[in-house]
Write an enzyme that holds these catalytic residues in place. Structure first.
Site, mmCIF file in Angstrom:
data_model
loop_
_atom_site.group_PDB
_atom_site.id
_atom_site.type_symbol
_atom_site.label_atom_id
_atom_site.label_comp_id
_atom_site.label_asym_id
_atom_site.label_seq_id
_atom_site.Cartn_x
_atom_site.Cartn_y
_atom_site.Cartn_z
ATOM 1 C CD1 TRP A 11 -3.023 -1.244 0.532
ATOM 2 C CD2 TRP A 11 -1.790 -2.340 2.027
ATOM 3 N NE1 TRP A 11 -3.641 -2.434 0.789
ATOM 4 C CE2 TRP A 11 -2.913 -3.130 1.700
ATOM 5 C CE3 TRP A 11 -0.869 -2.840 2.944
ATOM 6 C CZ2 TRP A 11 -3.145 -4.373 2.270
ATOM 7 C CZ3 TRP A 11 -1.108 -4.080 3.505
ATOM 8 C CH2 TRP A 11 -2.223 -4.822 3.176
ATOM 9 C CD GLN B 138 -10.103 -1.022 -0.521
ATOM 10 O OE1 GLN B 138 -10.137 -0.991 0.706
ATOM 11 N NE2 GLN B 138 -9.092 -1.561 -1.192
ATOM 12 N NE ARG C 71 -4.642 0.769 -2.015
ATOM 13 C CZ ARG C 71 -4.876 -0.523 -2.019
ATOM 14 N NH1 ARG C 71 -4.273 -1.295 -2.894
ATOM 15 N NH2 ARG C 71 -5.706 -1.061 -1.148
ATOM 16 C CB VAL D 168 -7.117 -12.230 6.893
ATOM 17 C CG1 VAL D 168 -8.189 -11.187 7.062
ATOM 18 C CG2 VAL D 168 -6.329 -12.016 5.618
ATOM 19 C CG HIS E 66 -6.424 -0.897 3.580
ATOM 20 N ND1 HIS E 66 -5.944 -2.142 3.865
ATOM 21 C CD2 HIS E 66 -5.924 -0.090 4.579
ATOM 22 C CE1 HIS E 66 -5.188 -2.096 4.951
ATOM 23 N NE2 HIS E 66 -5.174 -0.867 5.389
ATOM 24 C CB ALA F 35 -12.259 -8.989 7.310
HETATM 25 C C1 FA5 Z 1 -6.827 -4.440 0.504
HETATM 26 O O1 FA5 Z 1 -6.973 -3.240 0.329
HETATM 27 C C2 FA5 Z 1 -7.256 -5.126 1.745
HETATM 28 N N1 FA5 Z 1 -7.583 -4.162 2.713
HETATM 29 C C3 FA5 Z 1 -8.434 -6.036 1.443
HETATM 30 C C4 FA5 Z 1 -8.762 -6.983 2.552
HETATM 31 C C5 FA5 Z 1 -9.748 -6.628 3.452
HETATM 32 C C6 FA5 Z 1 -8.114 -8.188 2.682
HETATM 33 C C7 FA5 Z 1 -10.090 -7.480 4.482
HETATM 34 C C8 FA5 Z 1 -8.445 -9.032 3.693
HETATM 35 C C9 FA5 Z 1 -9.440 -8.706 4.599
HETATM 36 P P1 FA5 Z 1 -6.017 -4.856 -1.929
HETATM 37 O O2 FA5 Z 1 -4.910 -3.886 -1.915
HETATM 38 O O3 FA5 Z 1 -5.803 -6.087 -2.717
HETATM 39 O O4 FA5 Z 1 -6.451 -5.256 -0.466
HETATM 40 O O5 FA5 Z 1 -7.323 -4.128 -2.488
HETATM 41 C C10 FA5 Z 1 -8.592 -4.723 -2.434
HETATM 42 C C11 FA5 Z 1 -9.359 -4.435 -3.713
HETATM 43 O O6 FA5 Z 1 -9.397 -3.045 -3.946
HETATM 44 C C12 FA5 Z 1 -8.702 -4.999 -4.962
HETATM 45 O O7 FA5 Z 1 -9.088 -6.343 -5.157
HETATM 46 C C13 FA5 Z 1 -9.248 -4.120 -6.031
HETATM 47 O O8 FA5 Z 1 -10.568 -4.484 -6.394
HETATM 48 C C14 FA5 Z 1 -9.317 -2.797 -5.323
HETATM 49 N N2 FA5 Z 1 -8.130 -1.999 -5.584
HETATM 50 C C15 FA5 Z 1 -6.937 -2.056 -4.974
HETATM 51 N N3 FA5 Z 1 -6.075 -1.144 -5.455
HETATM 52 C C16 FA5 Z 1 -6.745 -0.494 -6.413
HETATM 53 C C17 FA5 Z 1 -6.405 0.582 -7.303
HETATM 54 N N4 FA5 Z 1 -5.232 1.189 -7.276
HETATM 55 N N5 FA5 Z 1 -7.348 1.021 -8.162
HETATM 56 C C18 FA5 Z 1 -8.563 0.453 -8.186
HETATM 57 N N6 FA5 Z 1 -8.951 -0.551 -7.378
HETATM 58 C C19 FA5 Z 1 -8.044 -1.024 -6.507
#
Ligand code: FA5
Length: 357
Positions: free
Chosen positions: A168, A228, A214, A271, A188, A325
């Site tokens: 992140w 999100q 981000r 998790v 997030h 979660a």
């Molecule tokens: C997370 O942000 C974790 N907080 C998710 C999580 C929550 C895991 C609870 C476990 C338990 P991640 O970085 O993969 O994870 O982002 C989650 C989702 O957000 C991605 O699958 C995607 O759909 C979306 N996402 C992430 N980064 C971006 C981005 N830069 N632009 C658009 N969508 C994004």
């Protein structure tokens, strides 16, 4: 208050001849073009102290013969001027009516077309997603976009210098990264897991929608600002099967029963075990293309069972309670639903794009 004495009657032979009064009255009346000017004209010739009225009043002081002839002329002129006054009044009234008719508004004409406002495609998709979770018994809760490092990272088992921080890339508030209590734009919605568990006792079933930020380069599936939806359920006896059932049901309701869904192991420090959910790419049908980075699948969420250390850190008994979660990207889901091949279209403010929803 003393009444103003009437002025001395004017003798036509003194300073004004009736012919002079007549010609001046007529030429001034000709020039009159509104009601106020007409009233001023009337007062000046026919009013109580008007020029013609004074002539008529002065008749008594004239010798009989002269009185008769001047009286006859003055009365004729008075009648004529009064008639012309009425005529002028009627003409002025008529032209005022004509002017009104000329500028009249036709209320039956259709107005200029109004551009109808509409909800942004992200908002439309977000509302459908929340409706889906609410119907499963989840409550909707919101939290701050400016967040403490503590909630965004530390309390989620991501201490400073932990390699997972690289997942992140962060936008820090001013020079806060170096301070005792660093602040940032949340990367997030997961910090809300901690905030909710600190304040409530199980059973918990919440979804948290919100913007995240981000510090990363953009591409067809990555934006620096995105939305999100976090999900959290904590209770006795919650298992991975509940998580998979909830997410599969959600995916089929939002994308339709024929959409292919894939669960895979993934790593998130908060998790254990962790997983991701992917949907088959709508563009290439799984063949591999630019939008799905040649994989045939588009990742929509990360998920897993809440880490027991986190349950303990908020004061829950991890022997008694378990929880799941998940965190999903709303724009990615809107892309899959509407066949949008580039996430950057959502916030580029191009009305040709936005008008299609
Ligand atoms: C997370 O942000 C974790 N907080 C998710 C999580 C929550 C895991 C609870 C476990 C338990 P991640 O970085 O993969 O994870 O982002 C989650 C989702 O957000 C991605 O699958 C995607 O759909 C979306 N996402 C992430 N980064 C971006 C981005 N830069 N632009 C658009 N969508 C994004």
């Amino acid at each position: 208050m003393a009444a103003t004495p009437d002025p001395a009657p004017l003798m036509p032979s003194d300073n004004e001849s009736l012919t002079q009064i007549e010609s001046q009255a007529r030429s001034e009346l000709d020039a009159v073009d509104d009601d106020d000017a007409l009233e001023r004209w009337r007062v000046s010739y026919l009013g109580r102290r008007g020029r013609l009225t004074l002539v008529l009043r002065g008749l008594t002081s004239l010798p009989l013969e002269e009185r008769k002839s001047v009286g006859a002329q003055a009365n004729r002129l008075k009648r004529e001027l009064e008639a012309e006054l009425q005529e002028k009044k009627a003409r002025l009234g008529q032209s005022a009516t004509e002017a009104l008719i000329a500028e009249r508004i036709d209320v039956t004409l259709p107005g200029p077309p109004l551009r109808a406002g509409r909800l942004h495609p992200t908002t439309q998709t977000l509302r459908d997603m929340l409706d889906c979770f609410v119907s499963m018994g989840f409550q909707v809760v919101e939290g701050p976009e400016i967040e403490w490092d503590h909630y965004n990272f530390e309390a989620l088992r991501i201490p400073k210098d932990h390699p997972a921080r690289d997942m992140w890339d962060t936008l820090w508030i001013d020079a806060q990264e170096e301070s005792d209590r660093p602040m940032l734009l949340r990367t997030h919605t997961s910090p809300m897991q901690i905030r909710i568990m600190e304040q409530a006792q199980p059973p918990i079933r919440v979804v948290v929608p919100g913007k995240c930020y981000r510090y990363e380069a953009t591409d067809p599936t990555h934006e620096w600002m995105m939305t999100q939806v976090e999900g959290l359920a904590v209770d006795e006896g919650i298992s991975m099967a509940d998580l998979k059932g909830t997410l599969a049901d959600f995916a089929h309701r939002i994308f339709g029963p024929d959409r292919k869904v894939r669960f895979r192991c993934d790593y998130f420090p908060f998790v254990e075990p962790g997983m991701e959910l992917r949907i088959d790419c709508f563009l290439c049908g799984g063949e591999g293309c630019r939008t799905c980075s040649r994989s045939g699948w588009i990742e929509i969420l990360g998920a897993g069972m809440v880490h027991p250390e986190i349950l303990e850190s908020v004061g829950y008994d991890s022997e008694r309670y378990t929880g799941f979660a998940f965190g999903m990207g709303v724009e990615r889901i809107a892309m899959l639903r509407h066949g949008i091949d580039d996430i950057r279209l959502f916030y580029s403010n191009d009305l040709r794009f936005l008008d299609q929803f």
